[in-house]
Design an enzyme around this catalytic site. Structure first.
Site, PDB file in Angstrom:
ATOM      1  N   VAL A  15       0.620  -1.825  -0.320  1.00  0.00           N
ATOM      2  CA  VAL A  15       0.038   0.128   0.179  1.00  0.00           C
ATOM      3  C   VAL A  15       0.757   1.235  -0.611  1.00  0.00           C
ATOM      4  O   VAL A  15       0.603   2.346  -0.710  1.00  0.00           O
ATOM      5  CB  VAL A  15      -0.918   0.216   1.156  1.00  0.00           C
ATOM      6  CG1 VAL A  15      -1.504   1.161   1.510  1.00  0.00           C
ATOM      7  CG2 VAL A  15      -1.993  -0.985   0.980  1.00  0.00           C
ATOM      8  N   TYR A  67      12.761   8.492  11.836  1.00  0.00           N
ATOM      9  CA  TYR A  67      11.984   8.933  11.675  1.00  0.00           C
ATOM     10  C   TYR A  67      11.973  10.801  12.371  1.00  0.00           C
ATOM     11  O   TYR A  67      11.312  11.770  11.553  1.00  0.00           O
ATOM     12  CB  TYR A  67      11.161   9.171  12.681  1.00  0.00           C
ATOM     13  CG  TYR A  67      10.069   7.610  12.976  1.00  0.00           C
ATOM     14  CD1 TYR A  67      10.707   6.136  13.260  1.00  0.00           C
ATOM     15  CD2 TYR A  67       8.944   7.591  12.800  1.00  0.00           C
ATOM     16  CE1 TYR A  67      10.327   4.664  12.986  1.00  0.00           C
ATOM     17  CE2 TYR A  67       7.717   6.478  12.182  1.00  0.00           C
ATOM     18  CZ  TYR A  67       8.905   4.990  12.666  1.00  0.00           C
ATOM     19  OH  TYR A  67       8.071   4.126  12.196  1.00  0.00           O
ATOM     20  N   ALA A  82       0.327  -5.488   9.852  1.00  0.00           N
ATOM     21  CA  ALA A  82      -0.181  -6.369   9.356  1.00  0.00           C
ATOM     22  C   ALA A  82      -0.889  -6.308   8.722  1.00  0.00           C
ATOM     23  O   ALA A  82      -1.304  -5.004   8.740  1.00  0.00           O
ATOM     24  CB  ALA A  82       0.155  -7.576  10.679  1.00  0.00           C
ATOM     25  N   ASN A 122      -4.991  -1.059   9.867  1.00  0.00           N
ATOM     26  CA  ASN A 122      -5.899  -1.889   9.768  1.00  0.00           C
ATOM     27  C   ASN A 122      -6.097  -2.364  10.786  1.00  0.00           C
ATOM     28  O   ASN A 122      -4.407  -2.544  11.258  1.00  0.00           O
ATOM     29  CB  ASN A 122      -7.088  -3.152   9.010  1.00  0.00           C
ATOM     30  CG  ASN A 122      -7.463  -2.128   7.912  1.00  0.00           C
ATOM     31  OD1 ASN A 122      -8.061  -1.292   8.060  1.00  0.00           O
ATOM     32  ND2 ASN A 122      -7.654  -2.901   6.318  1.00  0.00           N
ATOM     33  N   ASP A 150     -14.588   1.775   0.995  1.00  0.00           N
ATOM     34  CA  ASP A 150     -15.623   1.532   0.945  1.00  0.00           C
ATOM     35  C   ASP A 150     -16.971   2.036   0.291  1.00  0.00           C
ATOM     36  O   ASP A 150     -17.691   1.641  -0.953  1.00  0.00           O
ATOM     37  CB  ASP A 150     -16.253   1.219   2.256  1.00  0.00           C
ATOM     38  CG  ASP A 150     -14.647   0.587   3.172  1.00  0.00           C
ATOM     39  OD1 ASP A 150     -14.827  -0.817   4.176  1.00  0.00           O
ATOM     40  OD2 ASP A 150     -14.432   1.657   3.317  1.00  0.00           O
ATOM     41  N   ARG A 153     -16.176   1.674  -3.596  1.00  0.00           N
ATOM     42  CA  ARG A 153     -16.808   0.445  -3.938  1.00  0.00           C
ATOM     43  C   ARG A 153     -17.772   0.664  -4.076  1.00  0.00           C
ATOM     44  O   ARG A 153     -18.622   0.012  -5.594  1.00  0.00           O
ATOM     45  CB  ARG A 153     -16.029  -0.288  -2.982  1.00  0.00           C
ATOM     46  CG  ARG A 153     -14.883  -0.306  -3.089  1.00  0.00           C
ATOM     47  CD  ARG A 153     -14.166  -1.790  -1.999  1.00  0.00           C
ATOM     48  NE  ARG A 153     -12.419  -2.167  -2.440  1.00  0.00           N
ATOM     49  CZ  ARG A 153     -11.857  -2.740  -1.382  1.00  0.00           C
ATOM     50  NH1 ARG A 153     -12.846  -2.289   0.021  1.00  0.00           N
ATOM     51  NH2 ARG A 153     -10.445  -3.074  -1.598  1.00  0.00           N
ATOM     52  N   HIS A 177     -14.582   1.016   8.997  1.00  0.00           N
ATOM     53  CA  HIS A 177     -14.211  -0.074   7.782  1.00  0.00           C
ATOM     54  C   HIS A 177     -13.932  -1.083   7.512  1.00  0.00           C
ATOM     55  O   HIS A 177     -13.009  -1.541   8.573  1.00  0.00           O
ATOM     56  CB  HIS A 177     -12.702   1.008   6.878  1.00  0.00           C
ATOM     57  CG  HIS A 177     -11.364   0.278   6.587  1.00  0.00           C
ATOM     58  ND1 HIS A 177     -12.357  -0.021   4.686  1.00  0.00           N
ATOM     59  CD2 HIS A 177     -11.096  -0.321   6.531  1.00  0.00           C
ATOM     60  CE1 HIS A 177     -11.434  -0.969   4.680  1.00  0.00           C
ATOM     61  NE2 HIS A 177     -10.343  -0.455   4.804  1.00  0.00           N
TER      62      HIS A 177
HETATM   63  P1  NAD Z   1       2.332  -5.175   4.057  1.00  0.00           P
HETATM   64  O1  NAD Z   1       2.773  -6.552   4.316  1.00  0.00           O
HETATM   65  O2  NAD Z   1       2.979  -5.553   1.956  1.00  0.00           O
HETATM   66  O3  NAD Z   1       2.868  -3.793   4.375  1.00  0.00           O
HETATM   67  C1  NAD Z   1       3.110  -3.278   5.662  1.00  0.00           C
HETATM   68  C2  NAD Z   1       4.461  -3.205   5.498  1.00  0.00           C
HETATM   69  O4  NAD Z   1       4.856  -2.161   7.190  1.00  0.00           O
HETATM   70  C3  NAD Z   1       6.426  -3.090   6.140  1.00  0.00           C
HETATM   71  O5  NAD Z   1       7.220  -2.601   4.328  1.00  0.00           O
HETATM   72  C4  NAD Z   1       6.683  -3.654   6.720  1.00  0.00           C
HETATM   73  O6  NAD Z   1       8.372  -4.036   6.112  1.00  0.00           O
HETATM   74  C5  NAD Z   1       5.856  -2.112   6.936  1.00  0.00           C
HETATM   75  N1  NAD Z   1       6.433  -2.232   8.611  1.00  0.00           N
HETATM   76  C6  NAD Z   1       5.581  -3.506   9.567  1.00  0.00           C
HETATM   77  N2  NAD Z   1       6.498  -2.664  10.530  1.00  0.00           N
HETATM   78  C7  NAD Z   1       6.998  -1.539  11.032  1.00  0.00           C
HETATM   79  C8  NAD Z   1       7.375  -0.541  11.325  1.00  0.00           C
HETATM   80  N3  NAD Z   1       7.601  -0.983  13.229  1.00  0.00           N
HETATM   81  N4  NAD Z   1       7.853   0.492  11.413  1.00  0.00           N
HETATM   82  C9  NAD Z   1       8.401   0.610   9.485  1.00  0.00           C
HETATM   83  N5  NAD Z   1       7.489  -0.084   8.658  1.00  0.00           N
HETATM   84  C10 NAD Z   1       7.353  -1.485   9.291  1.00  0.00           C
HETATM   85  O7  NAD Z   1       1.364  -4.766   3.373  1.00  0.00           O
HETATM   86  P2  NAD Z   1      -0.087  -3.463   3.399  1.00  0.00           P
HETATM   87  O8  NAD Z   1      -0.511  -4.586   2.070  1.00  0.00           O
HETATM   88  O9  NAD Z   1       0.810  -2.930   2.683  1.00  0.00           O
HETATM   89  O10 NAD Z   1      -1.098  -3.096   3.907  1.00  0.00           O
HETATM   90  C11 NAD Z   1      -0.778  -2.214   5.222  1.00  0.00           C
HETATM   91  C12 NAD Z   1      -1.333  -1.867   6.037  1.00  0.00           C
HETATM   92  O11 NAD Z   1      -2.624  -1.149   5.562  1.00  0.00           O
HETATM   93  C13 NAD Z   1      -2.280  -3.372   6.379  1.00  0.00           C
HETATM   94  O12 NAD Z   1      -2.357  -3.129   8.071  1.00  0.00           O
HETATM   95  C14 NAD Z   1      -4.087  -3.504   5.511  1.00  0.00           C
HETATM   96  O13 NAD Z   1      -5.063  -3.918   6.527  1.00  0.00           O
HETATM   97  C15 NAD Z   1      -3.613  -1.991   5.663  1.00  0.00           C
HETATM   98  N6  NAD Z   1      -4.485  -1.701   4.401  1.00  0.00           N
HETATM   99  C16 NAD Z   1      -6.177  -0.828   4.664  1.00  0.00           C
HETATM  100  C17 NAD Z   1      -6.910  -0.700   3.510  1.00  0.00           C
HETATM  101  C18 NAD Z   1      -7.496   1.250   4.636  1.00  0.00           C
HETATM  102  O14 NAD Z   1      -8.546   1.097   3.468  1.00  0.00           O
HETATM  103  N7  NAD Z   1      -7.871   1.186   5.254  1.00  0.00           N
HETATM  104  C19 NAD Z   1      -7.145  -0.880   2.540  1.00  0.00           C
HETATM  105  C20 NAD Z   1      -5.793  -1.920   2.486  1.00  0.00           C
HETATM  106  C21 NAD Z   1      -4.788  -2.126   2.863  1.00  0.00           C
END
Ligand code: NAD
Length: 309
Positions: A15, A67, A82, A122, A150, A153, A177
């Protein structure tokens, strides 16, 4: 000369990287900071993104695990954490991402106490509320992407039924969501004309459209493992609204203050989003059933947060 508009992305997974790319295509961001814990991977993302710049407006891109580089950002986008596994619901991610937020949110605040923070990770509504417990943010400074995705969509599905562009369909999905959202149907309209008055309307086909929108992420995750294009476009839209101070009405997630009697919970309701973040929560009209649905969602999310904190 372009005005400086600095954006930081914490979490550069599927993302985060896709949203960074969408922001570069837009051309508004002058400085982009990619913050990740795996510096080797973040450097790779920076290099790949940088190589698109000869075709675009220039953006200074920094890859870091520090940071302090966030300082001066107009908005920091949090996508770290996650993601759902096939068959997993968003609320069950709370256990995995609660402690992560306790680690990263104070660091974001310390580096950039005045900047806006857009939460994507999430469960986005609960984690947005969590941020306000972790640092002394001003109201509206932190908000979640909420049900903007949502709603998009839902409008896309309704557009297929009514044969009207999604942008002209004024129908929201509100609440969480996730599985505890609800469609705002009592006031849904196309160009001011109630949805119910169209010949294409039936309770069943609108329900089906809502269910497709609600289950879209699960369906996509089953098929390709993750969703990222549509959420990246949502992030781009919200950032653009901040950058241009557009005061767009979007169902983002913010802590409620006596909203239909609900407080101490963050939910997605229509808000005005501009340069100052969430500038106003709209006092929309809910039917009795919709009020009950909002109350139910608030109880579920408050309960989930109380259980984990
Ligand atoms: P992903 O596993 O591809 O990426 C997650 C990233 O977070 C990884 O690169 C990981 O290294 C990083 N990370 C973990 N701990 C960290 C830390 N302490 N510091 C910095 N980086 C860290 O997952 P994704 O598919 O990119 O999804 C990311 C999040 O977005 C998930 O929680 C997913 O559910 C959420 N998401 C939300 C929506 C929405 O509508 N709000 C839509 C899609 C995905």
């Amino acid at each position: 000369m372009r005005c400086t508009f600095k954006v930081s992305m914490v979490g550069v997974g599927k993302v985060g990287a896709t949203a960074a790319y969408a922001l570069l295509l837009d051309g508004a961001v002058t400085d982009l900071v990619l913050v990740g814990r795996d510096l080797n991977k973040v450097n790779g993302e920076r290099d790949d993104l940088e190589q698109s710049l000869p075709f675009l407006q220039h953006t200074n891109i920094v890859a870091t695990d520090d940071y302090a580089h966030i300082a001066g950002s107009a908005v920091t986008i949090v996508t770290a954490g996650a993601a759902q596994e096939p068959g997993e619901d968003r609320l069950s991610l709370l256990k995995k991402n609660y402690d992560l937020f306790a680690d990263i949110i104070p660091k974001i605040y310390q580096a950039n106490p005045q900047g806006l923070v857009l939460i994507v990770t999430n469960p986005v509504d609960i984690l947005t509320y969590h941020c306000y417990q972790l640092a002394p943010f001003q109201y509206g400074q932190v908000f979640g992407t909420g049900t903007v995705l949502d709603t998009a969509r839902f409008r896309e599905e309704l557009s297929k039924i009514f044969g009207v562009h999604p942008r002209s369909i004024h129908a929201y999905i509100l609440g969480e969501h996730g599985d505890h959202s609800f469609p705002l149907l009592s006031t849904a309209n196309i160009g001011g004309q109630p949805l119910t008055s169209f010949s294409e309307y039936s309770e069943q086909n609108v329900r089906d459209a809502y269910n497709k929108a609600k289950n879209a992420a699960a369906t996509i995750i089953q098929s390709k493992g993750a969703t990222y294009y549509a959420i990246a476009t949502v992030i781009r839209t919200i950032v653009k609204s901040i950058y241009t101070d557009a005061k767009t009405v979007l169902p983002v997630s913010v802590p409620l203050k006596e909203y239909y009697g609900q407080s101490n919970v963050s939910l997605s309701v229509p808000c005005i989003v501009g340069a100052n973040g969430v500038e106003k929560t709209l006092a929309i009209t809910l039917s009795t059933q919709e009020t009950q649905e909002l109350t139910h969602t608030a109880q579920i999310l408050r309960g989930a947060y109380d259980q984990i904190k």
